[in-house]
Design an enzyme around this catalytic site. Structure first.
Site, PDB file in Angstrom:
ATOM      1  N   CYS A 327       4.305  33.492 104.422  1.00  0.00           N
ATOM      2  CA  CYS A 327       4.277  34.157 102.677  1.00  0.00           C
ATOM      3  C   CYS A 327       2.334  33.404 102.317  1.00  0.00           C
ATOM      4  CB  CYS A 327       5.273  33.443 101.847  1.00  0.00           C
ATOM      5  SG  CYS A 327       5.139  35.432 100.390  1.00  0.00           S
ATOM      6  N   HIS A 406       9.677  36.637 104.557  1.00  0.00           N
ATOM      7  CA  HIS A 406      10.775  35.947 104.167  1.00  0.00           C
ATOM      8  C   HIS A 406      12.365  36.671 105.155  1.00  0.00           C
ATOM      9  CE1 HIS A 406       8.746  33.685 101.391  1.00  0.00           C
ATOM     10  NE2 HIS A 406       8.408  34.954 100.806  1.00  0.00           N
TER      11      HIS A 406
END
Length: 460
Positions: A327, A406
């Site tokens: 991310c 994630h």
């Protein structure tokens, strides 16, 4: 039937873990129950099936009993923005950046939001287990306290106090909190749980008598200290993880960014007996790691600058070093980050580490979604939370694994692919199976030490 409020007599008393365990045990005994927290402050969030953000503890507790997490379970989430600033998420959606004083000025406007969410849950469930926040008796803020005082008063919940004996002063904290509560709420306190006890349990027999006789409070249980390396709420709680590294053959270093987020990504590494996990703040510690991980970040540009200022560039641009960037970490790998509307920083353009050609553009509209992704040739059940936009959500280069997704390490397939390349002796394990077993065993452990039947009786 009454709902339950779980109040800590201090911060980090263990109320999140006990709230989850009590929710699980009530469910196991046939009650229709759901987790709830009115307002959470955490950079660690999960994505619901409908694309909303809620805090990890409520998502974790819901999933543990087979419920689909919803934004009603955590209607207000604040993510740290630094310098008394926070990013506010209401009913799962980003709405504004705010400072602490503005937030408190608007508390009356937030109460109806919390009330509606709680009532929505009441329509579906017999009992709501409402986790409190910090101490419920910060006297200067009690009229602004959504998670403790407002919920307990508005919905007449029964209240359990949780006291951390490990930090000392347990009697003062119990007596002080109980007697500083408003009279109406004191009448609803059904007892106290002494948490994190170490040593000979019989040594507290006299303490139990003092609390019950002199304080007039029932001791619902004395819970021995037992690590539970799942469902971490914040960066402080994950720093308390425990590992047995006797069989570890791979060392993974996660860089502990100042604004680290979504660190539950690393729970599968904490409980992997073949992995030694360490959180690092000193660049030289990268030298001893087989894998370096740049985690998610709430403030990507600030954390990027911190990495450069603290001499991490050498290691993060070394193509011979295995690097996983997730991310915010992924965004840092590009040549530049463009933030023309200053969505997340005070700079409109900054240079990244340049491992990936091109730029990342920050957009006002946040991408929040979950699903099953194909990442590095592996199937991953994961989620995305980011303002940055790039042509691809995944990029693989020499020894670099970069992605927006994630939940990457939850994939047994990916962990095996990554670690067996480093050490062919790596065997791997079934994380999903481990997690289900660990949840069940921890709840059973709590049931041994807490009078669950008494709690059920008191809530009606």
């Amino acid at each position: 039937m009454n709902s339950l409020s779980i109040f800590g007599t201090s911060s980090d008393a263990g109320k999140s873990t006990l709230s989850f365990a009590i929710t699980y045990l009530l469910h196991q005994r046939g009650l229709y129950v759901a987790p709830f927290k009115a307002q959470n402050v955490s950079n660690n969030s999960q994505v619901t099936d409908k694309g909303g953000e809620i805090a990890i503890p409520q998502a974790f507790a819901a999933e543990a009993i087979g419920l689909e997490p919803t934004t009603d379970m955590n209607p207000i989430l604040l993510k740290s923005g630094g310098k008394n600033k926070a990013h506010m998420i209401i009913n799962g959606k980003s709405v504004a950046n705010t400072d602490v004083w503005e937030y408190y000025r608007n508390i009356k406007k937030l109460q109806p939001i919390v009330k509606k969410a709680f009532k929505n849950l009441q329509k579906k469930y017999e009992c709501i287990v409402a986790e409190g926040a910090g101490s419920p008796v910060e006297l200067n803020l009690m009229d602004k306290d959504l998670s403790n005082i407002y919920i307990a008063d508005e919905f007449n919940t029964k209240i359990i106090l949780v006291a951390d004996i490990e930090r000392g002063g347990v009697f003062a904290s119990i007596y002080g909190v109980y007697n500083l509560l408003p009279k109406k709420l004191r009448k609803n306190v059904i007892g106290v749980i002494i948490n994190k006890f170490r040593g000979d349990m019989s040594l507290f027999d006299k303490g139990r008598k003092i609390i019950e006789k002199d304080f007039g409070l029932k001791v619902l249980g004395v819970v021995p200290f037992k690590p539970f390396n799942l469902g971490f709420e914040d960066s402080q709680s994950i720093m308390n993880y425990t590992q047995d590294t006797k069989k570890a053959i791979i060392k993974v270093g996660v860089i502990k960014l100042p604004f680290i987020s979504n660190f539950t990504d690393f729970e599968p590494l904490v409980v992997d007996s073949e992995v030694e996990l360490t959180f690092i703040t000193n660049a030289k510690d990268c030298e001893s790691c087989n894998v370096i991980v740049i985690p998610g970040s709430k403030r990507v540009v600030d954390d990027l600058m911190w990495l450069k200022q603290n001499n991490f560039t050498k290691y993060l641009t070394d193509k011979e070093k295995t690097l996983v960037a997730i991310c915010g970490g992924y965004e840092m790998m590009f040549e530049s980050i463009i933030d023309k509307d200053m969505v997340e920083s005070r700079f409109k353009k900054v240079s990244g580490f340049g491992r990936i050609k091109g730029v990342v553009k920050f957009e006002k509209e946040k991408i929040v979604q979950k699903g099953t992704y194909r990442v590095f040739g592996c199937m991953v059940d994961g989620y995305e939370i980011h303002n940055g936009v790039t042509p691809k959500r995944v990029k693989k280069k020499k020894n670099l694994y970069a992605t927006f997704v994630h939940g990457l390490f939850d994939s047994d397939e990916f962990r095996y692919k990554l670690f067996s390349k480093i050490d062919k002796n790596y065997q791997g394990y079934d994380f999903k199976k481990f997690k289900t077993k660990a949840i069940k065993e921890y709840a059973e452990f709590i049931a041994l030490h807490v009078e669950i039947n008494h709690i059920i009786k008191k809530i009606g």
